[in-house]
Design a protein around this motif. Structure first.
Motif, short mmCIF file in Angstrom:
data_model
loop_
_atom_site.label_atom_id
_atom_site.label_comp_id
_atom_site.label_asym_id
_atom_site.label_seq_id
_atom_site.Cartn_x
_atom_site.Cartn_y
_atom_site.Cartn_z
N MET A 204 -7.05 39.63 36.63
CA MET A 204 -6.67 38.46 37.05
C MET A 204 -6.60 36.94 36.80
O MET A 204 -5.32 37.64 37.73
CB MET A 204 -7.77 38.51 38.67
N ALA A 205 -7.17 36.79 36.21
CA ALA A 205 -7.23 35.77 35.86
C ALA A 205 -5.42 35.56 35.41
O ALA A 205 -5.14 34.64 34.44
CB ALA A 205 -8.15 35.46 34.52
N ILE A 206 -5.47 36.61 34.02
CA ILE A 206 -4.25 37.05 33.35
C ILE A 206 -3.19 36.30 34.34
O ILE A 206 -1.33 36.55 33.55
CB ILE A 206 -4.13 37.88 32.49
N LEU A 207 -2.62 36.91 35.66
CA LEU A 207 -1.74 37.03 36.41
C LEU A 207 -1.13 35.58 36.75
O LEU A 207 0.46 35.91 36.71
CB LEU A 207 -1.80 37.73 37.34
N SER A 208 -2.19 34.69 36.24
CA SER A 208 -1.17 33.17 36.64
C SER A 208 -0.52 32.48 35.38
O SER A 208 0.26 31.83 35.26
CB SER A 208 -3.08 32.22 37.14
N ILE A 209 -1.18 33.36 33.73
CA ILE A 209 -0.91 33.05 32.62
C ILE A 209 0.51 33.69 32.59
O ILE A 209 1.39 32.79 32.28
CB ILE A 209 -1.76 33.09 31.76
N ILE A 210 0.99 35.25 32.44
CA ILE A 210 1.88 35.71 32.15
C ILE A 210 3.14 35.15 32.61
O ILE A 210 4.39 35.71 32.84
CB ILE A 210 1.47 37.13 31.67
N GLY A 211 2.98 35.16 34.90
CA GLY A 211 3.89 34.45 35.42
C GLY A 211 5.56 33.52 34.10
O GLY A 211 5.99 34.31 33.98
N PRO A 212 4.55 32.44 33.56
CA PRO A 212 5.79 31.22 33.44
C PRO A 212 5.79 32.08 31.61
O PRO A 212 7.26 31.52 31.87
CB PRO A 212 4.79 30.33 33.24
N ALA A 213 5.53 32.24 31.72
CA ALA A 213 6.02 32.84 29.92
C ALA A 213 7.02 34.13 30.40
O ALA A 213 7.86 34.24 29.22
CB ALA A 213 4.47 33.57 29.33
N LEU A 214 7.25 35.01 31.19
CA LEU A 214 8.01 35.58 31.69
C LEU A 214 9.53 35.50 31.82
O LEU A 214 10.73 35.65 31.46
CB LEU A 214 7.46 36.63 32.59
#
Length: 476
Positions: free
Chosen positions: A71-81
């Motif tokens: 769940m936490a990683i969802l907030s990190i990968i969004g901007p990276a995409l």
């Protein structure tokens, strides 16, 4: 955070006291029953909480950590995409939403699978599949592939409630409620571990390396799963008393207790004929509708705050480097870790306040704190003020989830308890599916509007809580 599927641990003071009293009578019955019979639960009550349960807590805790990390990683990968594939904010939000959609549609599948083949078999398959899908996600060649694989990750995460079922079936009655707190702490630990992992991995290996290494807790769980014991109650209820006895002997040996003497019989399972419509009966419909909205609002606000935090960090970097595609810096992960750590004091403080004022008043108070924090977020701009406000807000919403998690089973009659919590969890998943389109899509155009929506929803939830039925003061 908080796992958005049906919890199975009884967690209210009156209920725990009644169960403890019943278990004492059960143990006495064992000693005077002319047939010298005992059930699995009576044996577990007699063995107490010991080394066996410590090992089991660590194994089940790994499942909750893995769930929290995904769940936490969802907030990190969004901007990276955005930097890698130039995806829109709507597409970023869809990556988050599809995970919760997968969780929603898979819970029945995993329940049926574990009831037929056992909790251990289902959890082993879950571990293998989640590690596989996480690694495949890290090498996804396109956005479409990543979206598909994250949907499969969500489908697999739907199995996590079976770890709670297994855990509950091994716990002595008087410890079941208290262990809710332990699992919540594992959730918070997983969120913090994900941020620490990002701090170390992201600057060198990017979001792909982070996605792959985030499967570490589940890989450890999968490697240790051969040593995981199948539920003795599951064996007993399926007519395999010989296997159930071997599991009980293992518990007794690990906990340094003597094995009970007598004949093992199956525990009586509740056989309720109540339908889902019973939740909307004249005596319950108001409570049910209020709880549905509160659970939806809690998930909406919790996951919304998680996403809003990273969006604010990235927006600050864009202002500093307007001509570059930037995502996160080391200082951002330090801020994110500090904010995530607020879940621990949030949970512990909630327990303290519940003992003084009860669950309903505690939820109302925490929602008002959340509303105040959202108002402050629309006005502050400094890094320190924003971090402190997010710290308080994250601690408050974590405490809210803890409180409603233990409040909801208490309100419904025993025959409707499982069904009532299951209905609430469906609404929670719906709230989690909706929140990315506010925290990521609307946030891009108007920070004030996006944050204000969370304040408004929190205020409505506080009003809804005020109209809930009264409950006992205390905790577990």
């Amino acid at each position: 955070m908080y796992y958005l599927n049906e919890p199975t641990l009884p967690s209210t003071e009156n209920y725990a006291q009644r169960e403890a009293h019943a278990s004492n009578l059960e143990l006495k019955t064992v000693s005077i029953n002319p047939d010298d019979t005992y059930t699995v639960q009576q044996a577990i009550n007699a063995f107490g909480f010991g080394w066996f349960h410590v090992k089991l807590s660590l194994l089940v805790g790994l499942c909750w950590m893995a769930d929290s990390m995904e769940m936490a990683i969802l907030s990190i990968i969004g901007p990276a995409l955005f930097c890698e594939w130039n995806v829109t904010k709507f597409q970023q939000a869809s990556v988050t939403t599809i995970v919760f959609l997968g969780m929603m549609i898979s819970s029945t599948f995993w329940t049926q699978l574990s009831n037929r083949y056992g909790r251990k078999s289902a959890l082993t398959l879950f571990g293998v599949l989640l590690v596989l899908y996480s690694i495949l996600s890290s090498v996804a060649p396109s956005y479409a592939w990543l979206l598909t694989l994250r949907g499969l990750v969500g489908f697999t995460i739907g199995c996590v409630p079976q770890s709670v079922t297994l855990y509950a079936e091994f716990l002595p009655t008087k410890h079941k409620g208290k262990c809710v707190v332990l699992m919540d702490c594992f959730w918070a630990l997983g969120a913090c571990f994900e941020v620490v992992l990002a701090l170390v991995i992201y600057p060198y290996f990017g979001w792909r390396g982070l996605l792959g290494l985030s499967a570490t807790p589940l890989l450890i769980f999968t490697l240790l799963s051969p040593w995981l014991s199948e539920s003795a109650r599951y064996h007993s209820n399926n007519g395999r008393n010989d296997k159930a006895l071997k599991v009980l002997e293992q518990i007794a040996q690990n906990n340094k207790r003597h094995m009970l003497i007598g004949r093992l019989i199956a525990d009586e399972e509740p056989n309720s004929t109540e339908s889902f419509r019973s939740l909307l009966s004249p005596s319950l419909y108001r409570t049910t509708l209020l709880l549905w909205f509160i659970w939806l609002a809690s998930a909406f606000c919790y996951y919304g705050l998680v996403l809003v935090t990273t969006e604010l960090l990235v927006a600050r970097n864009k202002e500093r480097y307007p001509n570059e595609c930037v995502t996160f810096m080391t200082s951002d992960f330090m801020d994110l870790l500090w904010i995530t750590l607020s879940e621990f004091p949030g949970i512990l403080l909630t327990i303290k306040v519940i003992k003084l004022f009860g669950k309903r008043k505690t939820i109302v108070l925490q929602y008002l704190v959340l509303v105040f924090c959202t108002f402050v977020l629309t006005t502050v701009s400094s890094r320190f003020s924003t971090s402190v406000t997010l710290f308080i807000a994250r601690g408050a919403i974590s405490g809210i989830f803890q409180a409603i998690y233990v409040y909801t089973p208490e309100i419904y009659p025993a025959a409707l308890r499982s069904m009532g919590v299951s209905g609430c969890s469906v609404l929670a998943r719906l709230g989690a599916m909706l929140t990315p389109f506010v925290a990521q899509v609307l946030m891009e155009t108007s920070r004030v509007q996006a944050v204000s929506i969370y304040g408004f929803v929190g205020f409505l939830a506080a009003i809804a809580c005020a109209f809930l039925p009264r409950e006992s003061v205390g905790y577990h």
